[in-house]
Design a protein around this motif. Structure first.
Motif, PDB file in Angstrom:
ATOM      1  N   ARG A 156      10.090  -5.552   1.190  1.00  0.00           N
ATOM      2  CA  ARG A 156      10.810  -6.552   1.982  1.00  0.00           C
ATOM      3  C   ARG A 156      10.607  -6.257   3.470  1.00  0.00           C
ATOM      4  NH1 ARG A 156      16.744  -9.201   1.155  1.00  0.00           N
ATOM      5  NH2 ARG A 156      17.215  -9.730   3.323  1.00  0.00           N
ATOM      6  N   ILE A 157      10.407  -7.333   4.245  1.00  0.00           N
ATOM      7  CA  ILE A 157      10.269  -7.221   5.694  1.00  0.00           C
ATOM      8  C   ILE A 157      11.275  -8.164   6.341  1.00  0.00           C
ATOM      9  CG2 ILE A 157       8.694  -7.351   7.668  1.00  0.00           C
ATOM     10  CD1 ILE A 157       6.361  -7.199   5.716  1.00  0.00           C
ATOM     11  N   GLU A 158      12.104  -7.636   7.227  1.00  0.00           N
ATOM     12  CA  GLU A 158      13.113  -8.457   7.903  1.00  0.00           C
ATOM     13  C   GLU A 158      12.481  -9.219   9.071  1.00  0.00           C
ATOM     14  OE1 GLU A 158      15.981  -8.920   6.657  1.00  0.00           O
ATOM     15  OE2 GLU A 158      15.811  -7.345   5.139  1.00  0.00           O
ATOM     16  N   VAL A 159      12.833 -10.491   9.183  1.00  0.00           N
ATOM     17  CA  VAL A 159      12.351 -11.326  10.282  1.00  0.00           C
ATOM     18  C   VAL A 159      13.218 -11.143  11.518  1.00  0.00           C
ATOM     19  CG1 VAL A 159      11.958 -13.707  11.035  1.00  0.00           C
ATOM     20  CG2 VAL A 159      11.265 -12.987   8.736  1.00  0.00           C
ATOM     21  N   GLY A 160      14.531 -10.990  11.288  1.00  0.00           N
ATOM     22  CA  GLY A 160      15.439 -10.743  12.404  1.00  0.00           C
ATOM     23  C   GLY A 160      16.136 -11.968  12.943  1.00  0.00           C
ATOM     24  N   ASN A 161      15.961 -13.133  12.274  1.00  0.00           N
ATOM     25  CA  ASN A 161      16.631 -14.350  12.751  1.00  0.00           C
ATOM     26  C   ASN A 161      17.828 -14.743  11.905  1.00  0.00           C
ATOM     27  OD1 ASN A 161      15.349 -15.209  10.433  1.00  0.00           O
ATOM     28  ND2 ASN A 161      14.240 -16.902  11.393  1.00  0.00           N
TER      29      ASN A 161
ATOM     30  N   GLU B 256      17.864 -15.820   8.935  1.00  0.00           N
ATOM     31  CA  GLU B 256      17.562 -16.880   7.974  1.00  0.00           C
ATOM     32  C   GLU B 256      16.415 -16.492   7.038  1.00  0.00           C
ATOM     33  OE1 GLU B 256      16.711 -20.361  10.230  1.00  0.00           O
ATOM     34  OE2 GLU B 256      18.732 -20.556  11.051  1.00  0.00           O
ATOM     35  N   ASN B 257      15.303 -16.063   7.612  1.00  0.00           N
ATOM     36  CA  ASN B 257      14.113 -15.761   6.824  1.00  0.00           C
ATOM     37  C   ASN B 257      13.974 -14.258   6.574  1.00  0.00           C
ATOM     38  OD1 ASN B 257      13.584 -18.016   8.907  1.00  0.00           O
ATOM     39  ND2 ASN B 257      12.070 -18.470   7.343  1.00  0.00           N
ATOM     40  N   PHE B 258      13.279 -13.908   5.506  1.00  0.00           N
ATOM     41  CA  PHE B 258      12.700 -12.583   5.354  1.00  0.00           C
ATOM     42  C   PHE B 258      11.425 -12.752   4.550  1.00  0.00           C
ATOM     43  CE2 PHE B 258      15.552 -12.942   1.715  1.00  0.00           C
ATOM     44  CZ  PHE B 258      14.785 -12.466   0.662  1.00  0.00           C
ATOM     45  N   VAL B 259      10.630 -11.724   4.496  1.00  0.00           N
ATOM     46  CA  VAL B 259       9.335 -11.786   3.825  1.00  0.00           C
ATOM     47  C   VAL B 259       9.314 -10.811   2.659  1.00  0.00           C
ATOM     48  CG1 VAL B 259       6.856 -11.331   4.077  1.00  0.00           C
ATOM     49  CG2 VAL B 259       8.095 -12.546   5.886  1.00  0.00           C
ATOM     50  N   LEU B 260       8.846 -11.271   1.506  1.00  0.00           N
ATOM     51  CA  LEU B 260       8.601 -10.399   0.360  1.00  0.00           C
ATOM     52  C   LEU B 260       7.100 -10.164   0.240  1.00  0.00           C
ATOM     53  CD1 LEU B 260      10.950 -11.645  -2.521  1.00  0.00           C
ATOM     54  CD2 LEU B 260      11.192  -9.586  -1.120  1.00  0.00           C
ATOM     55  N   VAL B 261       6.723  -8.924  -0.046  1.00  0.00           N
ATOM     56  CA  VAL B 261       5.326  -8.573  -0.257  1.00  0.00           C
ATOM     57  C   VAL B 261       5.204  -7.923  -1.629  1.00  0.00           C
ATOM     58  CG1 VAL B 261       3.332  -7.309   0.588  1.00  0.00           C
ATOM     59  CG2 VAL B 261       5.000  -8.217   2.222  1.00  0.00           C
ATOM     60  N   ALA B 262       4.440  -8.567  -2.502  1.00  0.00           N
ATOM     61  CA  ALA B 262       4.216  -8.057  -3.854  1.00  0.00           C
ATOM     62  C   ALA B 262       2.809  -7.476  -3.943  1.00  0.00           C
ATOM     63  CB  ALA B 262       4.386  -9.177  -4.874  1.00  0.00           C
ATOM     64  N   THR B 263       2.668  -6.344  -4.626  1.00  0.00           N
ATOM     65  CA  THR B 263       1.377  -5.658  -4.696  1.00  0.00           C
ATOM     66  C   THR B 263       0.849  -5.637  -6.124  1.00  0.00           C
ATOM     67  OG1 THR B 263       2.303  -3.449  -5.072  1.00  0.00           O
ATOM     68  CG2 THR B 263       2.107  -4.193  -2.787  1.00  0.00           C
ATOM     69  N   VAL B 264      -0.470  -5.777  -6.249  1.00  0.00           N
ATOM     70  CA  VAL B 264      -1.112  -5.684  -7.556  1.00  0.00           C
ATOM     71  C   VAL B 264      -1.132  -4.230  -8.030  1.00  0.00           C
ATOM     72  CG1 VAL B 264      -3.278  -6.006  -8.810  1.00  0.00           C
ATOM     73  CG2 VAL B 264      -2.509  -7.735  -7.170  1.00  0.00           C
ATOM     74  N   SER B 265      -1.320  -3.315  -7.090  1.00  0.00           N
ATOM     75  CA  SER B 265      -1.398  -1.889  -7.417  1.00  0.00           C
ATOM     76  C   SER B 265      -0.260  -1.128  -6.742  1.00  0.00           C
ATOM     77  CB  SER B 265      -2.745  -1.319  -6.959  1.00  0.00           C
ATOM     78  OG  SER B 265      -2.755   0.096  -7.040  1.00  0.00           O
ATOM     79  N   SER B 266       0.112  -0.015  -7.318  1.00  0.00           N
ATOM     80  CA  SER B 266       1.134   0.840  -6.704  1.00  0.00           C
ATOM     81  C   SER B 266       0.530   1.760  -5.650  1.00  0.00           C
ATOM     82  CB  SER B 266       1.838   1.682  -7.769  1.00  0.00           C
ATOM     83  OG  SER B 266       0.898   2.509  -8.446  1.00  0.00           O
ATOM     84  N   HIS B 267      -0.799   1.742  -5.530  1.00  0.00           N
ATOM     85  CA  HIS B 267      -1.483   2.637  -4.593  1.00  0.00           C
ATOM     86  C   HIS B 267      -1.577   1.984  -3.218  1.00  0.00           C
ATOM     87  CE1 HIS B 267      -2.464   5.437  -7.777  1.00  0.00           C
ATOM     88  NE2 HIS B 267      -2.920   4.422  -8.493  1.00  0.00           N
ATOM     89  N   VAL B 268      -0.446   1.867  -2.560  1.00  0.00           N
ATOM     90  CA  VAL B 268      -0.403   1.368  -1.189  1.00  0.00           C
ATOM     91  C   VAL B 268       0.305   2.416  -0.348  1.00  0.00           C
ATOM     92  CG1 VAL B 268      -0.390  -1.053  -1.884  1.00  0.00           C
ATOM     93  CG2 VAL B 268       1.786   0.140  -1.545  1.00  0.00           C
TER      94      VAL B 268
END
Length: 467
Positions: free
Chosen positions: A419-424, A426-438
């Motif tokens: 999860r990434i906070e936008v700071g307004n 209202e919005n935030f960003v979700l990031v889903a990964t195919v691999s756990s190697h990040v």
């Protein structure tokens, strides 16, 4: 037809009534009065509020349409009835001439505020008077627009009426003590008038002699695509830091990273990914006219490393997933018979960025649309991604339960979720990964990560948290 005052004596969910009356201070003018009741019945005594339409903005969709009125109501928590009062306008007044925000409220506006108190009482429900004569607050509409001008108005087959406008916004930027003006180009839809669909920075055209005068409507402006100014786009791009080592390795091997943007709008994200990060970008949008506007007014170029296509985003992803993975067993869940003709899909994407929403002025905004988070759609997205690919998606929550379902559905398909906070707020960003190697920590020798930190605020990268 004469109005029956009894019409206003009780709250009727979603009831909208507008009418005109003689202007109290200008004998040759009329006032437009609009009354909207909330779709939700109050649990206790209703709350009534009013708003005086800003001068010279009476024809703006925000104040002149029922849908704009709904958005104003939803931005006023707890209000059961919202009453708008402003100068009457004619349909031919739109688009208006250049709007310039008044330095201070005019005497006519102040007189109107005093005069309107008795009118507001007559338009209030009976239940508001249980404890005597109520005090009805007059709300002030505030935004950051200093001046504006509409430069185009058109109609899309799906989004309906839309407009492109250039605006000067309030800015705190100063250079050597001098105030620096900030200019933007915006895309708005009539169905959600108070929502800016796309916003980019614009600068005066250097090929035009400004004669020292720089202002909206006074000189020509051109897009400046080096910076993302729409709130949630930079956080979406920040998700690339999770796979920066993988992308750096791809670049070192001579490959250009690939991105799929689901929902194009004005194309600001596509242009940024191509110009600032050297990605090859494909974009899909459902409305052909929106893409035309993006190319003509927002600097979107359809060329060697940017490809845009018209189509339903979900159907497009499912067909593309079938084409890319036609030899895999997982395709059986995606109707393997639906292949795209003539598409070059020999390589998967390193990132998919989703900017889709369900926009309804009567119920508010939610993102992504409910149909996007179904398992077969998320599976299609996963099949389109490379071994270490990611999906970044803009989120606006209609409810807490929606968030829980959203997280659950993503976790059922993808390996990890961030999860990434936008700071307004209202919005935030979700990031889903195919691999756990990040990796949340990048090597300082990673030139892609260093470049990423140069073009977006590093605070977004540092705010990434695992769910």
């Amino acid at each position: 037809m004469a109005l029956n005052i009894e019409t206003f004596q009780s709250i009727c969910p979603s009831q909208f009534i507008s009418f005109t009356i003689p202007h109290p201070t200008c004998s040759d003018s009329l006032l437009r009065v609009a009354v909207l009741d909330s779709p939700v019945q109050p649990t206790d005594s209703p709350k009534v509020a009013a708003m005086l339409v800003p001068e010279a903005r009476e024809s703006d969709w925000i104040f002149s349409t029922e849908l704009g009125h709904f958005q104003l109501l939803f931005s006023s928590p707890g209000v059961s009835r919202l009453i708008l009062i402003g100068n009457q306008f004619k349909e031919g007044d739109f688009p208006p001439p250049i709007y310039i925000r008044p330095i201070e409220c005019s005497s006519h506006h102040k007189e109107l505020e005093i005069w309107s108190k008795s009118l507001l009482l007559s338009l209030s429900p009976k239940s508001l008077f249980k404890n005597g004569i109520p005090d009805i607050p007059i709300l002030t509409y505030e935004d950051n627009v200093v001046s504006s001008v509409v430069i185009n108005k058109c109609i899309g087959s799906l989004v309906g009426e839309m407009l492109v406008e250039d605006v000067e916004i309030e800015s705190e930027n100063e250079v050597n003590g001098d105030h620096r003006k900030e200019f933007r180009r915006r895309l708005r839809f009539k169905r959600m008038p108070n929502l800016v669909q796309t916003e980019i920075r614009i600068v005066p055209d250097t090929d035009v002699n400004t004669n020292g005068v720089v202002g909206i409507g006074e000189v020509a402006f051109v897009p400046d695509l080096r910076v993302l100014v729409h709130p949630y786009l930079a956080p979406m791009v920040a998700g690339l830091s999770l796979i920066s080592e993988y992308i750096e390795g791809r670049i070192q091997l001579g490959f250009r990273p690939k991105a799929l943007c689901v929902g194009v709008g004005g194309g600001a994200l596509l242009s940024f990914l191509r110009n600032q990060l050297d990605l090859e970008v494909m974009g899909v949008d459902a409305d052909k006219e929106v893409l035309r506007v993006a190319k003509h007014y927002f600097g979107l170029e359809d060329g060697e490393f940017i490809h845009v296509t018209v189509g339903d985003a979900i159907k497009f992803m499912k067909k593309l997933a079938c084409q890319v993975n036609c030899n895999t067993s997982a395709v059986s869940e995606l109707e393997a018979s639906c292949l795209l003709d003539g598409e070059d899909v020999s390589k998967k994407f390193d990132v998919i960025m989703v900017d889709l929403d369900s926009s309804d002025a009567r119920t508010g905004i939610s993102a992504p649309p409910l149909e996007f988070v179904k398992k077969h759609v998320l599976l299609a997205a996963k099949l389109l991604l490379s071994e270490f690919g990611i999906l970044a998606i803009n989120v606006i929550l209609p409810s807490r339960s929606f968030y829980c379902k959203l997280v659950l559905h993503f976790q059922q398909v993808f390996e990890d979720l961030y999860r990434i906070e936008v700071g307004n707020g209202e919005n935030f960003v979700l990031v889903a990964t195919v691999s756990s190697h990040v990796s949340l920590v990048g090597d300082c020798s990673n030139s892609f990560l260093m470049r990423l930190k140069m073009v977006i605020p590093e605070a977004y990268i540092n705010s990434i948290t695992k769910i």
